[in-house]
Design a protein around this motif. Structure first.
Motif, short mmCIF file in Angstrom:
data_model
loop_
_atom_site.label_atom_id
_atom_site.label_comp_id
_atom_site.label_asym_id
_atom_site.label_seq_id
_atom_site.Cartn_x
_atom_site.Cartn_y
_atom_site.Cartn_z
N LEU A 313 -5.68 38.55 -1.73
CA LEU A 313 -5.76 37.11 -1.53
C LEU A 313 -7.21 36.69 -1.33
O LEU A 313 -7.60 35.59 -1.71
CB LEU A 313 -4.94 36.70 -0.30
N CYS A 314 -8.02 37.58 -0.75
CA CYS A 314 -9.45 37.30 -0.55
C CYS A 314 -10.27 37.54 -1.81
O CYS A 314 -11.12 36.74 -2.17
CB CYS A 314 -10.01 38.17 0.58
N TYR A 315 -10.02 38.66 -2.48
CA TYR A 315 -10.94 39.00 -3.56
C TYR A 315 -10.55 38.43 -4.92
O TYR A 315 -11.39 38.40 -5.82
CB TYR A 315 -11.18 40.51 -3.65
N MET A 351 -21.86 31.71 -5.42
CA MET A 351 -20.62 30.96 -5.17
C MET A 351 -19.51 31.92 -4.77
O MET A 351 -18.75 31.66 -3.82
CB MET A 351 -20.22 30.18 -6.42
N GLY A 352 -19.39 33.03 -5.47
CA GLY A 352 -18.38 34.02 -5.14
C GLY A 352 -18.56 34.60 -3.75
O GLY A 352 -17.58 34.77 -3.01
N MET A 353 -19.80 34.90 -3.37
CA MET A 353 -20.05 35.46 -2.04
C MET A 353 -19.67 34.46 -0.95
O MET A 353 -19.09 34.84 0.08
CB MET A 353 -21.52 35.85 -1.92
N GLU A 395 -16.04 41.51 2.65
CA GLU A 395 -15.72 40.58 1.56
C GLU A 395 -16.92 39.96 0.86
O GLU A 395 -16.93 39.85 -0.37
CB GLU A 395 -14.76 39.49 2.07
N PRO A 396 -17.98 39.49 1.57
CA PRO A 396 -19.12 38.90 0.84
C PRO A 396 -19.78 39.88 -0.13
O PRO A 396 -20.10 39.52 -1.28
CB PRO A 396 -20.09 38.47 1.95
N MET A 397 -19.99 41.12 0.30
CA MET A 397 -20.63 42.09 -0.59
C MET A 397 -19.68 42.56 -1.69
O MET A 397 -20.12 42.88 -2.81
CB MET A 397 -21.13 43.28 0.23
N PHE A 398 -18.38 42.58 -1.39
CA PHE A 398 -17.40 42.87 -2.43
C PHE A 398 -17.48 41.81 -3.51
O PHE A 398 -17.42 42.09 -4.71
CB PHE A 398 -16.01 42.94 -1.81
N CYS A 454 -19.64 47.45 0.85
CA CYS A 454 -20.94 46.88 1.22
C CYS A 454 -22.07 47.55 0.43
O CYS A 454 -22.99 46.88 -0.07
CB CYS A 454 -21.19 47.03 2.72
N PHE A 455 -21.99 48.86 0.29
CA PHE A 455 -22.99 49.59 -0.49
C PHE A 455 -22.95 49.17 -1.95
O PHE A 455 -23.99 48.94 -2.59
CB PHE A 455 -22.73 51.10 -0.37
#
Length: 473
Positions: A313-315, A351-353, A395-398, A454-455
């Motif tokens: 739902l997040c990604y 925008m995605g981040m 989630e932001p780095m994903f 994150c990496f």
């Protein structure tokens, strides 16, 4: 909707015609393409939620039977996506260059090539379905349901392939609305069909009036049948629209060959094979994760599956924006506009981040409610909530890795990102998961996943900034 489509077409025409675009126009076009794509991705996730919730109500074993083979279904799903993308990116480049006839030629060839590929993939899936649950280390009590679910999924892979191909072609032409509406319609169909196929006949009472609600009582296999039936119907609708009504790509009334030509196949292989390998790498790692989780018990398998579905739902908004990034970058590459390519790449990634970071916050706070919708089993709920709250921080780095990958696909640069994913997932995630699972259980597996995402986001941002992916301009 038609007025909105005309505005989008007008802005896309600025790319093809080599005209300047203001920052406001770039942002507006990005939002206009991203919003329908995000809706389409979210509808897909809602469909997965519904499947999980309906099957989850039958108990832990029914949930685990689907969860056990879910990573393998994603592997086959990803190979179909790679096959379709190998041709749709070519179409985006040709549209960007103003070669509409060439775009339709590629479309005709893609229909034949991807259909043959999906038939071979379906045959492979059905051949291994009987032994797959044992290979994955699942408990013998769930072998039958898991095997039957995967066999049904495999049998209808050609319909799924045509769904991906038609939707991808429309998106690369700039038409995000029709695939989005089709995705929502597929979700609704899936709900209705699952309702009658999963559960047995039962007695309902409404306003004091009792009646019998019919049902097939097929359990997990009913969920598979409902989903594939919805896919078949929507694939037919999308193919008909693409064939007869698409402003750019319709084939009706036009002569052309459907036999794949060497030039188009070579380009499709160059784009699609690294993507296919990348999906194998990711899904192979997910399968290995399932193997690591399987000894932890039925509750852990089910919780892991539910948490993966809930996290999507997040990604999935990130994947919607990545679809828009592929279209924008692909058409800019075709038009030879380097500066505009850079602008759209950065706009879509940031925008995605931002969106996925916000979704991560919501996922952290509402994790108990989200998992609670899927299962009434308290042990599974506790494990699922723990997993979601760990993953929220990544989630932001994903998002950075997801959308940047969409940018690279639009530029037909897929080999290096494939290698980056391979190193990140296998060297970082799996090694950490194997190290932490024995002592921390499912918590250790999800901590490893958070660190790896994150990496991965960091190395994708570095590659985006260095701009070697724009070498084709």
């Amino acid at each position: 909707m038609r007025m909105q489509a005309d505005k989008t077409d007008g802005l896309l025409a600025l790319i093809r015609d080599g005209k300047p675009m203001t920052l406001g126009q770039q942002l507006r076009l990005t939002v206009q393409l991203s919003a329908p794509a995000v809706i389409a991705q979210l509808s897909s996730i809602v469909m997965q939620y519904i499947d999980a919730a309906m099957v989850g109500s039958l108990g832990a074993e029914a949930s685990a039977s689907i969860g056990l083979v879910s990573t393998t279904t994603w592997l086959f799903w990803g190979l179909c996506v790679a096959s379709a993308t190998g041709f749709s990116v070519q179409v985006a480049h040709k549209i960007g260059a103003g070669d509409m006839q060439g775009a339709r030629n590629v479309l005709r060839q893609s229909l034949t090539a991807t259909l043959v590929f999906s038939l071979l993939l379906a045959a492979l899936g059905m051949a291994i379905s009987g032994k797959l649950p044992a290979w994955l280390g699942g408990d013998v009590s769930i072998h039958h349901d898991a095997s039957l679910y995967f066999c049904i999924f495999s049998l209808f892979l050609p319909a799924l392939q045509m769904n991906f191909l038609a939707g991808g072609m429309l998106r690369c032409s700039g038409n995000m609305n029709v695939p989005s509406l089709a995705g929502v319609a597929m979700c609704v169909l899936d709900v209705v069909l699952n309702f009658f196929l999963i559960f047995p006949s039962r007695t309902w009472s409404v306003a004091g009036v009792s009646f019998t609600m019919p049902g097939a009582g097929l359990g997990a296999s009913g969920a598979a049948l409902g989903t594939v039936a919805a896919e078949v119907i929507i694939a037919c609708i999308l193919l008909r629209y693409l064939w007869t009504r698409s402003d750019t790509l319709k084939l009706v009334g036009e002569q052309g060959k459907f036999r794949p030509q060497a030039t188009a196949l070579k380009k499709a292989f160059r784009i699609g094979i690294p993507m296919g390998i990348e999906h194998i790498v990711i899904c192979g790692a997910q399968i290995m994760t399932t193997v690591i989780v399987a000894p932890l018990g039925v509750f852990a398998i089910a919780a892991n599956s539910f948490a993966v579905t809930a996290e999507s739902l997040c990604y999935m908004p990130g994947y919607g924006i990545a679809d828009a990034a592929t279209t924008l970058v692909g058409q800019c590459i075709g038009a030879g506009r380097r500066r505009l390519t850079r602008c759209f790449a950065r706009i879509t990634v940031f925008m995605g981040m931002g969106i996925m970071g916000f979704m991560g916050i919501l996922m952290y706070w509402f994790a108990p409610q989200i998992i609670g919708l899927m299962t009434p089993v308290e042990e599974i709920r506790q494990l699922g909530v723990m997993a979601l709250r760990i993953e929220a921080f990544a989630e932001p780095m994903f998002a950075a890795s997801i959308v940047a990958y969409g940018v690279f696909v639009g530029a037909a640069d897929t080999l290096v990102p494939c290698l980056m994913n391979f190193f990140s997932i296998w060297a970082v995630r799996l090694s950490l998961a194997a190290l932490l699972a024995p002592s921390l259980g499912l918590k250790g597996v999800w901590i490893a996943m958070c660190i790896e995402l994150c990496f991965r986001g960091m190395i994708f941002l570095i590659r985006l900034k260095r701009e070697k992916w724009m070498k084709k301009i």
